[in-house]
Design a protein around this motif. Structure first.
Motif, PDB file in Angstrom:
ATOM      1  N   ASP A  29       5.075   9.033  -1.461  1.00  0.00           N
ATOM      2  CA  ASP A  29       6.046   8.610  -0.471  1.00  0.00           C
ATOM      3  C   ASP A  29       7.375   8.338  -1.180  1.00  0.00           C
ATOM      4  O   ASP A  29       7.444   8.248  -2.414  1.00  0.00           O
ATOM      5  N   THR A  30       8.444   8.188  -0.397  1.00  0.00           N
ATOM      6  CA  THR A  30       9.787   8.084  -0.970  1.00  0.00           C
ATOM      7  C   THR A  30      10.294   6.645  -1.112  1.00  0.00           C
ATOM      8  O   THR A  30      11.397   6.439  -1.614  1.00  0.00           O
ATOM      9  N   SER A  31       9.522   5.689  -0.666  1.00  0.00           N
ATOM     10  CA  SER A  31       9.919   4.285  -0.808  1.00  0.00           C
ATOM     11  C   SER A  31       8.706   3.410  -0.552  1.00  0.00           C
ATOM     12  O   SER A  31       7.710   3.870   0.013  1.00  0.00           O
ATOM     13  N   PRO A  32       8.786   2.143  -0.931  1.00  0.00           N
ATOM     14  CA  PRO A  32       7.770   1.191  -0.465  1.00  0.00           C
ATOM     15  C   PRO A  32       7.837   1.074   1.052  1.00  0.00           C
ATOM     16  O   PRO A  32       8.841   1.452   1.673  1.00  0.00           O
ATOM     17  N   ARG A  33       6.786   0.538   1.651  1.00  0.00           N
ATOM     18  CA  ARG A  33       6.744   0.394   3.114  1.00  0.00           C
ATOM     19  C   ARG A  33       6.227  -0.997   3.492  1.00  0.00           C
ATOM     20  O   ARG A  33       5.472  -1.614   2.753  1.00  0.00           O
ATOM     21  N   GLY A  34       6.661  -1.437   4.682  1.00  0.00           N
ATOM     22  CA  GLY A  34       6.039  -2.598   5.297  1.00  0.00           C
ATOM     23  C   GLY A  34       6.669  -3.946   5.033  1.00  0.00           C
ATOM     24  O   GLY A  34       6.054  -4.976   5.316  1.00  0.00           O
ATOM     25  N   PHE A  35       7.886  -3.994   4.497  1.00  0.00           N
ATOM     26  CA  PHE A  35       8.465  -5.288   4.164  1.00  0.00           C
ATOM     27  C   PHE A  35       9.404  -5.833   5.234  1.00  0.00           C
ATOM     28  O   PHE A  35       9.548  -7.028   5.394  1.00  0.00           O
ATOM     29  N   ASP A  36      10.095  -4.956   5.936  1.00  0.00           N
ATOM     30  CA  ASP A  36      11.032  -5.357   6.991  1.00  0.00           C
ATOM     31  C   ASP A  36      12.123  -6.292   6.496  1.00  0.00           C
ATOM     32  O   ASP A  36      12.473  -7.286   7.135  1.00  0.00           O
ATOM     33  N   PHE A  37      12.706  -5.950   5.322  1.00  0.00           N
ATOM     34  CA  PHE A  37      13.861  -6.684   4.843  1.00  0.00           C
ATOM     35  C   PHE A  37      15.031  -6.470   5.803  1.00  0.00           C
ATOM     36  O   PHE A  37      15.099  -5.449   6.482  1.00  0.00           O
ATOM     37  N   PRO A  38      15.968  -7.410   5.853  1.00  0.00           N
ATOM     38  CA  PRO A  38      17.154  -7.199   6.691  1.00  0.00           C
ATOM     39  C   PRO A  38      17.863  -5.894   6.310  1.00  0.00           C
ATOM     40  O   PRO A  38      18.175  -5.666   5.142  1.00  0.00           O
TER      41      PRO A  38
ATOM     42  N   ASN B 180       0.843  -1.188   0.000  1.00  0.00           N
ATOM     43  CA  ASN B 180       0.000   0.000   0.000  1.00  0.00           C
ATOM     44  C   ASN B 180       0.879   1.238   0.000  1.00  0.00           C
ATOM     45  O   ASN B 180       1.847   1.319   0.762  1.00  0.00           O
ATOM     46  N   MET B 181       0.538   2.184  -0.845  1.00  0.00           N
ATOM     47  CA  MET B 181       1.310   3.421  -0.954  1.00  0.00           C
ATOM     48  C   MET B 181       0.403   4.626  -0.705  1.00  0.00           C
ATOM     49  O   MET B 181      -0.752   4.644  -1.131  1.00  0.00           O
ATOM     50  N   LYS B 182       0.958   5.628  -0.049  1.00  0.00           N
ATOM     51  CA  LYS B 182       0.255   6.890   0.163  1.00  0.00           C
ATOM     52  C   LYS B 182       0.837   7.967  -0.740  1.00  0.00           C
ATOM     53  O   LYS B 182       2.034   7.951  -1.051  1.00  0.00           O
ATOM     54  N   PHE B 183      -0.024   8.885  -1.151  1.00  0.00           N
ATOM     55  CA  PHE B 183       0.464  10.060  -1.870  1.00  0.00           C
ATOM     56  C   PHE B 183      -0.383  11.265  -1.495  1.00  0.00           C
ATOM     57  O   PHE B 183      -1.587  11.162  -1.265  1.00  0.00           O
ATOM     58  N   GLY B 184       0.279  12.411  -1.394  1.00  0.00           N
ATOM     59  CA  GLY B 184      -0.437  13.659  -1.203  1.00  0.00           C
ATOM     60  C   GLY B 184      -1.002  14.132  -2.519  1.00  0.00           C
ATOM     61  O   GLY B 184      -0.400  13.925  -3.584  1.00  0.00           O
TER      62      GLY B 184
END
Length: 199
Positions: free
Chosen positions: A85-94, A31-35
Motif C-alpha cells: 500500500d502507499t501509506s499507513p491507514r486508519g489513523f484519521d489525523f486532522p 495493519n498493512m496490506k501488500f500484494g
C-alpha cells in the motif's frame, strides 16, 4: 516485530498465485496490506528473486495487481512481485483524508519528522526494513536478489530507497517518477507537511 501474515485474497494467475496479505506493522503501528505474486516456481525453487513495485498517489496495493499485467512475465521468469500500500491507514489525523496528494494514499515513501505524522508515516523504513523481513520469514525468497520499481510518487520512492542503500537492490527502474520533489507542487506540499519547513 511481528512477522505473522494473514491471507486476505488469493487467485490463480498464469500458473502461480496472486495474493493479498495483511500484517501488523510495528514500524507504522497499523495493519498493512501488500500484494504478493507467487510464480509457479515458488514451490519448487529456493531463494527466488523479488521485485518491489511502489504505486503512486491515491493508489492501494490493488492498482498494480489489476492494471499492469505483470503476472505473465513474473510467472515466466520465476520472480516474486511485491506491491505494498502507499501509506499507513486508519489513523484519521486532522487533514489526513482531505486531499489526494497528502495523507492517506500519499505517504511519499519518506519517514515523517513532523507531528502528527512522525510516529506512523514511516514508509521508507517500512519498505527498506520491515517488509523485506516479513517476506524472508514467510516466503521462499532471497531479498538480496531484489529490484525496486515504481510509478510517479512510487518512482520517487524507488529512487530514494535505492540511492540511500547502495547495493541493496540489483536494479532500480521508474515510470514518470516525481524525480525532483522539492521543486514541484506535489513534493513541496508533502515534504513540508511530513518533513517541515527546513529545506
Amino acid at each position: 516485530m511481528s512477522k505473522a501474515i494473514k491471507l486476505v485474497s488469493q487467485s490463480k494467475c498464469f500458473g502461480g498465485l496472486q495474493c493479498v496479505y495483511e500484517h501488523e506493522s510495528s514500524i507504522l503501528k497499523c495493519n498493512m496490506k501488500f500484494g504478493c505474486y507467487l510464480p509457479p516456481q515458488h514451490d519448487k525453487k529456493k531463494n527466488l528473486p523479488v521485485v518491489y513495485f511502489l504505486s503512486g498517489l491515491t493508489c492501494t496495493e490493488q492498482n498494480f495487481i489489476m492494471k499492469s499485467g505483470f503476472q505473465r512475465f513474473a510467472a515466466k521468469h520465476g520472480i516474486v512481485v511485491i506491491n505494498p500500500d502507499t501509506s499507513p491507514r486508519g489513523f484519521d489525523f486532522p487533514g489526513e483524508h482531505d486531499s489526494y496528494d497528502f495523507g492517506s494514499g500519499a505517504g511519499f515513501y519518506v519517514n515523517a519528522t513532523e507531528e502528527p505524522w512522525k510516529n506512523n508515516y514511516r514508509m521508507y523504513s517500512y519498505i527498506t526494513g520491515e517488509l523485506p523481513s516479513v517476506l524472508t520469514s514467510n516466503f521462499n525468497v532471497n531479498v538480496n536478489k531484489s529490484a525496486i520499481s515504481g510509478h510517479s510518487m512510487g518512482g520517487h520512492g524507488a529512487l530514494i530507497c535505492a540511492l540511500k542503500n547502495p547495493g541493496k537492490y540489483k536494479c532500480v527502474s521508474t515510470f514518470a517518477p516525481i524525480a525532483n520533489p522539492s521543486e514541484c507542487p506535489w513534493g513541496i506540499k508533502a515534504f513540508t507537511g511530513y518533513l517541515g519547513e527546513n529545506k
